[in-house]
Structure formats: C-alpha cells, structure tokens
Design an enzyme around this catalytic site. Structure first.
Site, PDB file in Angstrom:
ATOM      1  N   LYS A  51       0.884  -1.314   0.024  1.00 39.70           N
ATOM      2  CA  LYS A  51       0.134  -0.064   0.111  1.00 39.70           C
ATOM      3  C   LYS A  51       0.950   1.320   0.025  1.00 39.70           C
ATOM      4  CE  LYS A  51      -3.648  -2.161   2.518  1.00 39.70           C
ATOM      5  NZ  LYS A  51      -4.140  -2.663   3.965  1.00 39.70           N
ATOM      6  N   GLN A  95      -5.079  -1.388   9.831  1.00 39.52           N
ATOM      7  CA  GLN A  95      -5.044  -2.839   8.987  1.00 39.52           C
ATOM      8  C   GLN A  95      -5.478  -4.057  10.050  1.00 39.52           C
ATOM      9  OE1 GLN A  95      -3.910  -3.461   6.093  1.00 39.52           O
ATOM     10  NE2 GLN A  95      -4.177  -5.716   6.291  1.00 39.52           N
ATOM     11  N   ASP A 118     -11.428   2.836   4.301  1.00 40.40           N
ATOM     12  CA  ASP A 118     -11.909   1.388   4.143  1.00 40.40           C
ATOM     13  C   ASP A 118     -13.554   1.279   3.705  1.00 40.40           C
ATOM     14  OD1 ASP A 118      -9.808  -0.833   4.141  1.00 40.40           O
ATOM     15  OD2 ASP A 118      -9.614  -0.406   6.415  1.00 40.40           O
TER      16      ASP A 118
HETATM   17  N1  GUN Z   1      -7.005  -6.824   6.071  1.00 41.16           N
HETATM   18  C1  GUN Z   1      -7.244  -7.510   5.012  1.00 41.16           C
HETATM   19  N2  GUN Z   1      -8.046  -6.621   4.029  1.00 41.16           N
HETATM   20  C2  GUN Z   1      -8.212  -5.582   4.581  1.00 41.16           C
HETATM   21  C3  GUN Z   1      -8.732  -4.337   4.185  1.00 41.16           C
HETATM   22  O1  GUN Z   1      -9.416  -4.335   3.273  1.00 41.16           O
HETATM   23  N3  GUN Z   1      -8.564  -3.306   5.058  1.00 41.16           N
HETATM   24  C4  GUN Z   1      -8.090  -3.364   6.365  1.00 41.16           C
HETATM   25  N4  GUN Z   1      -8.286  -2.141   7.074  1.00 41.16           N
HETATM   26  N5  GUN Z   1      -7.554  -4.515   6.615  1.00 41.16           N
HETATM   27  C5  GUN Z   1      -7.720  -5.439   5.740  1.00 41.16           C
END
Ligand code: GUN
Length: 283
Positions: A51, A95, A118
């Site tokens: 990311k 996360q 998100d």
């Molecule tokens: N962990 C796995 N996929 C995601 C996601 O799309 N967002 C977040 N915050 N954590 C994750």
C-alpha cells in the site's frame, strides 16, 4: 478471456496520479493516507508495504504507524482521534486483523466516517446500502470495476456471491444491486452451492476455500471474479479452479494478478475522494 487486473489497476493508478497532481496545483496540498499496523503478522506487513509503495508512486503523502502487539486499545483509539483532527491526513486505515484484546468495532467506529478509506464505518455501510454517497470497501469496489470493464450493462444479470463477509460479500451485493443485478449471497450453510452457481451470469467467489468453484459449476458466458488468496502446498491459489473454469467462462480473473492489484488502486482513489470531499464540506 483473462481479466488482467494488473493492467486495469495500472490504468486506474495513472488516472489517480494525474488527479493528485491537478489537486496539488489547485489546493497546494496533497491527499495523505495514514495506515495503522499492529503486531507482526507477515501477511499484514506485506499488504501494508505494498500500500505504501503504491501510495508514494501516485504522489500521496503516506505514513505508516506501527505498534507492537501489546499496545492497548486506548492508545489506538487516542491515535485515531488525533488523526481525525489532523488536516494533513485525508484517509485512515487500520489494518485488520487486530489482536484479540482490541475491540475492532470500537476502533472502526472511532475513525471519522469522512476519513474512512476502508468504508467499514457503520455510517458508510448504511449509506452504501441506502444508495447514498459513501466510501466503498476497496476489494468489492475493485471487483465491481473489473466486472464493469467486461460488461458495462448489468441490468437483470444474475449475480451469485460466495461469502457473506462485511469486507467483501455484503458490500459486493450492494454494489451489484445498485447496478440492477438480481443478487444471491451464498455462504457455508447454503444448501446446493453448485446449483446456485450454475444460474449465475456473474460469480464472485470470496470465501477462502482453495479451488472450490469447478468447471461444471459455471454457465457458459459467465464472468468469474476470484477474490480468494489461499496458501497451499502448490503455491497461492484462488477460490476458483482456474484450469477448469477458464475453459468455460466468458471472462475470469487470475490469482495472483486479478483482484489484488485493484484493491490497492481503489484504496488510493478512495483517499483522493476523501480529500476532495473534505474541501467540498468546507466550501
Ligand atoms: N486486512 C485484509 N484486508 C483488509 C482491508 O481491506 N482493510 C483493512 N483495514 N484490513 C484488511
């Protein structure tokens, strides 16, 4: 036909990069994405690193705040509240998964809905299900873009979603409903999954079961989107038996190189959208 998620994500990132440079000229500021990472789960570390790499590449201001697994819930909530007030931060992502002693619901609800890249905050979930403007979870949003690339008009199409998670299945259903699909959400208690899939013009598999969807589950001319990332002895495979299904389906995403790159591209665009909305609100 193979749906090349890598290529489509690269196009989306190019558009986002251009938009960021235009916003920078207009506002003399760039959108910022802050990621909170708790603990040392290898998968989470890889996601967060990817990311950040992509965020920097498109010109976002990127920050990762790392905490050990032992961090208290209060510390995380205080940090989120601080970031909510920080006007150099456009988007906040915590996360997941979080360690058990931290209440995930509380953390998600503390993130300002305006910075919730998100789309997990109940306000955004509710707005999406009501058909109002909202942040949309990145993975289903990425799947949606891929489906629309293959078939721009989804009116009356039958969509079968495998998996009912808040991250994927449920928001995916909302997005496809908005496009006038007839949507079925299936899950572990569904009686005859094969029969359901055989009806689908669109199949989205997001259930975490290696090669679950077989060639004879699929209607000819269907569009198959594979969200699964399953580690097996033979490497990483999706929820779809690619060998079999790719011979029947009209279009299919590979794993890797399908949905994965789109998730990150959508996260970057969601951050830009939060930035733009913050200016709309103040003017
Ligand atoms: N962990 C796995 N996929 C995601 C996601 O799309 N967002 C977040 N915050 N954590 C994750």
């Amino acid at each position: 036909m193979l749906i090349d998620g890598k290529k489509i994500a690269a196009e989306l990132r190019r558009e986002t990069k251009l938009e960021i440079s235009q916003l920078k000229n207009k506002y003399k500021k760039v959108p910022g994405l802050t990621v909170i990472l708790v603990g040392d789960l290898p998968a989470s570390q890889i996601y967060v690193r990817n990311k950040e790499k992509s965020a920097i590449e498109v010109g976002l201001k990127s920050e990762i705040i790392k905490y050990p697994k032992s961090v208290t819930e209060e510390e995380i909530l205080n940090k989120v509240e601080e970031l909510n007030k920080d006007n150099t931060v456009s988007g906040i992502l915590v996360q997941l998964p979080l360690p058990e002693h931290i209440n995930k619901k509380k953390v998600i609800e503390t993130i300002s809905p305006d910075k919730d890249v998100d789309g997990f905050h109940p306000m955004n979930v509710g707005n999406l299900s009501s058909g109002f403007k909202s942040s949309i979870p990145c993975t289903p949003l990425g799947c949606y873009h891929l489906i629309k690339k293959v078939e721009p008009n989804l009116d009356g199409k039958k969509a079968i979603i495998i998996g009912r998670s808040n991250l994927n299945g449920k928001p995916m259903a909302q997005l496809l409903l908005k496009e006038n699909c007839t949507v079925t959400i299936t899950h572990s208690k569904t009686k005859n999954l094969k029969k359901e899939c055989m009806e689908g013009d669109i199949i989205v598999a997001a259930v975490g079961m290696p090669k679950l969807v077989k060639g004879d589950w699929i209607k000819k001319d269907s569009i198959v989107i594979d969200v699964g990332i399953n580690k097996t002895q033979n490497g990483i495979v999706g929820d779809v038996d690619f060998e079999e299904v790719s011979k029947i389906a009209r279009a299919i995403t590979p794993v890797p190189g399908g949905v994965g790159p789109m998730t990150i591209a959508c996260l970057l665009q969601n951050t830009v959208d939060c930035f733009k909305r913050s200016f709309e609100k103040t003017q």
